[in-house]
Structure formats: structure tokens, C-alpha cells
Design a protein around this motif. Structure first.
Motif, PDB file in Angstrom:
ATOM      1  N   LEU A  44      47.299 -78.207 -19.761  1.00  0.00           N
ATOM      2  CA  LEU A  44      46.074 -77.762 -20.433  1.00  0.00           C
ATOM      3  C   LEU A  44      46.038 -76.240 -20.521  1.00  0.00           C
ATOM      4  O   LEU A  44      45.675 -75.677 -21.563  1.00  0.00           O
ATOM      5  CB  LEU A  44      44.837 -78.280 -19.694  1.00  0.00           C
ATOM      6  CG  LEU A  44      44.641 -79.793 -19.700  1.00  0.00           C
ATOM      7  CD1 LEU A  44      43.554 -80.186 -18.708  1.00  0.00           C
ATOM      8  CD2 LEU A  44      44.304 -80.284 -21.104  1.00  0.00           C
ATOM      9  N   ILE A  45      46.415 -75.588 -19.437  1.00  0.00           N
ATOM     10  CA  ILE A  45      46.441 -74.117 -19.432  1.00  0.00           C
ATOM     11  C   ILE A  45      47.416 -73.615 -20.490  1.00  0.00           C
ATOM     12  O   ILE A  45      47.105 -72.695 -21.261  1.00  0.00           O
ATOM     13  CB  ILE A  45      46.788 -73.573 -18.035  1.00  0.00           C
ATOM     14  CG1 ILE A  45      45.647 -73.879 -17.056  1.00  0.00           C
ATOM     15  CG2 ILE A  45      47.053 -72.066 -18.093  1.00  0.00           C
ATOM     16  CD1 ILE A  45      45.976 -73.599 -15.601  1.00  0.00           C
ATOM     17  N   GLU A  46      48.599 -74.214 -20.562  1.00  0.00           N
ATOM     18  CA  GLU A  46      49.575 -73.799 -21.570  1.00  0.00           C
ATOM     19  C   GLU A  46      49.037 -74.018 -22.982  1.00  0.00           C
ATOM     20  O   GLU A  46      49.305 -73.224 -23.885  1.00  0.00           O
ATOM     21  CB  GLU A  46      50.900 -74.537 -21.376  1.00  0.00           C
ATOM     22  CG  GLU A  46      51.644 -74.123 -20.127  1.00  0.00           C
ATOM     23  CD  GLU A  46      51.897 -72.623 -20.050  1.00  0.00           C
ATOM     24  OE1 GLU A  46      52.351 -72.031 -21.051  1.00  0.00           O
ATOM     25  OE2 GLU A  46      51.636 -72.035 -18.988  1.00  0.00           O
ATOM     26  N   GLY A  47      48.252 -75.066 -23.168  1.00  0.00           N
ATOM     27  CA  GLY A  47      47.685 -75.356 -24.477  1.00  0.00           C
ATOM     28  C   GLY A  47      46.675 -74.330 -24.964  1.00  0.00           C
ATOM     29  O   GLY A  47      46.351 -74.283 -26.148  1.00  0.00           O
ATOM     30  N   LEU A  48      46.186 -73.500 -24.055  1.00  0.00           N
ATOM     31  CA  LEU A  48      45.219 -72.479 -24.446  1.00  0.00           C
ATOM     32  C   LEU A  48      45.826 -71.439 -25.388  1.00  0.00           C
ATOM     33  O   LEU A  48      45.101 -70.614 -25.941  1.00  0.00           O
ATOM     34  CB  LEU A  48      44.632 -71.784 -23.209  1.00  0.00           C
ATOM     35  CG  LEU A  48      43.796 -72.666 -22.290  1.00  0.00           C
ATOM     36  CD1 LEU A  48      43.351 -71.875 -21.068  1.00  0.00           C
ATOM     37  CD2 LEU A  48      42.604 -73.266 -23.026  1.00  0.00           C
ATOM     38  N   SER A  49      47.124 -71.496 -25.599  1.00  0.00           N
ATOM     39  CA  SER A  49      47.775 -70.576 -26.534  1.00  0.00           C
ATOM     40  C   SER A  49      47.951 -71.204 -27.925  1.00  0.00           C
ATOM     41  O   SER A  49      48.608 -70.621 -28.780  1.00  0.00           O
ATOM     42  CB  SER A  49      49.132 -70.139 -25.981  1.00  0.00           C
ATOM     43  OG  SER A  49      49.993 -71.259 -25.887  1.00  0.00           O
ATOM     44  N   ASP A  50      47.347 -72.355 -28.164  1.00  0.00           N
ATOM     45  CA  ASP A  50      47.452 -73.021 -29.462  1.00  0.00           C
ATOM     46  C   ASP A  50      46.994 -72.089 -30.581  1.00  0.00           C
ATOM     47  O   ASP A  50      46.141 -71.220 -30.379  1.00  0.00           O
ATOM     48  CB  ASP A  50      46.598 -74.293 -29.470  1.00  0.00           C
ATOM     49  CG  ASP A  50      46.889 -75.176 -30.667  1.00  0.00           C
ATOM     50  OD1 ASP A  50      47.760 -76.049 -30.548  1.00  0.00           O
ATOM     51  OD2 ASP A  50      46.257 -74.969 -31.726  1.00  0.00           O
ATOM     52  N   ALA A  51      47.534 -72.289 -31.766  1.00  0.00           N
ATOM     53  CA  ALA A  51      47.181 -71.462 -32.925  1.00  0.00           C
ATOM     54  C   ALA A  51      45.749 -71.702 -33.407  1.00  0.00           C
ATOM     55  O   ALA A  51      45.149 -70.845 -34.042  1.00  0.00           O
ATOM     56  CB  ALA A  51      48.159 -71.732 -34.066  1.00  0.00           C
ATOM     57  N   SER A  52      45.172 -72.846 -33.074  1.00  0.00           N
ATOM     58  CA  SER A  52      43.830 -73.202 -33.535  1.00  0.00           C
ATOM     59  C   SER A  52      42.774 -72.883 -32.484  1.00  0.00           C
ATOM     60  O   SER A  52      42.854 -73.342 -31.337  1.00  0.00           O
ATOM     61  CB  SER A  52      43.780 -74.696 -33.865  1.00  0.00           C
ATOM     62  OG  SER A  52      42.442 -75.130 -33.991  1.00  0.00           O
ATOM     63  N   ALA A  53      41.747 -72.132 -32.884  1.00  0.00           N
ATOM     64  CA  ALA A  53      40.643 -71.814 -31.968  1.00  0.00           C
ATOM     65  C   ALA A  53      39.918 -73.075 -31.518  1.00  0.00           C
ATOM     66  O   ALA A  53      39.514 -73.190 -30.364  1.00  0.00           O
ATOM     67  CB  ALA A  53      39.662 -70.845 -32.636  1.00  0.00           C
ATOM     68  N   ALA A  54      39.773 -74.048 -32.419  1.00  0.00           N
ATOM     69  CA  ALA A  54      39.084 -75.293 -32.070  1.00  0.00           C
ATOM     70  C   ALA A  54      39.858 -76.063 -31.000  1.00  0.00           C
ATOM     71  O   ALA A  54      39.268 -76.593 -30.052  1.00  0.00           O
ATOM     72  CB  ALA A  54      38.878 -76.150 -33.311  1.00  0.00           C
TER      73      ALA A  54
END
Length: 105
Positions: A44-54
Motif C-alpha cells: 500500500l505504501i509503495e502504491g502511494l506513488s501511483d500516477a493517479s491522485a484518486a
């Protein structure tokens, strides 16, 4: 095919977070916000770098639900502010992972 409320969907949702279509990633992030478990925190922490703000916002919701903490992450914040909040999440996990009985999950 897995149903939205089915915990067995969690691994598939993490895989789908790599999908190039942000709407698919958002649907997966919403499911993770409801069903992720403590052992999922690093992903989940790694996912915080996703390109989408949503998507980032939903994954932060999952982290807040699991930890009962808020490190000020804002999915639509500028990159530097997001990076600082991610660093706080990483430091918290590094210092507190032992508190979660991950083998019992």
C-alpha cells in the motif's frame, strides 16, 4: 472472477494496480481500502506513488484504516509533499511492523 467484498480478491487487486488504465487501478484501490490487511501495508505504501491522485488517495485510506494514523498524505499534493508523507509512512512501518502479528493473518 472475484466479488468486490471477497478477501481472496486482494492479491488480484494488487496485481491490477499495475494496469495502465487508471479507472481499473482506482476500482482496485477502493477494494483494498476496505479489505487490505496489515501484511499488505508495504505494498500500500509503495502504491502511494501511483500516477493517479484518486488511486493514491484510496490507498492512503487503506493505510489510515489499518493503522489508525494519518501522516498528512494528500493524493493531490505536489510531489515533494507526497514524498515526505510516504517517507513518514515508511518510517512508521519500519519502526512498528513488529507490533502486527503478520504470521497469524
Amino acid at each position: 472472477h472475484v466479488k468486490a467484498g471477497d478477501p481472496s480478491a486482494v492479491p488480484a487487486w494488487f496485481s491490477a494496480l499495475k494496469n495502465p488504465v487508471w479507472q481499473i487501478r482506482l476500482d482496485c484501490a477502493r477494494g483494498l481500502a476496505l479489505l487490505a490487511k496489515p501484511e499488505d501495508i508495504p505494498q500500500l505504501i509503495e502504491g502511494l506513488s501511483d500516477a493517479s491522485a484518486a488511486v493514491r488517495t484510496e490507498l492512503d485510506a487503506a493505510l489510515r484504516r489499518l493503522s489508525s494514523l494519518d501522516f498528512g498524505f494528500q493524493g493531490n499534493a505536489v510531489e515533494g509533499a507526497r514524498r515526505e508523507a510516504v517517507d513518514r509512512w515508511k518510517a512508521w512501518w519500519r519502526d512498528n511492523a513488529y507490533r502486527f502479528d503478520l504470521k497469524a493473518q
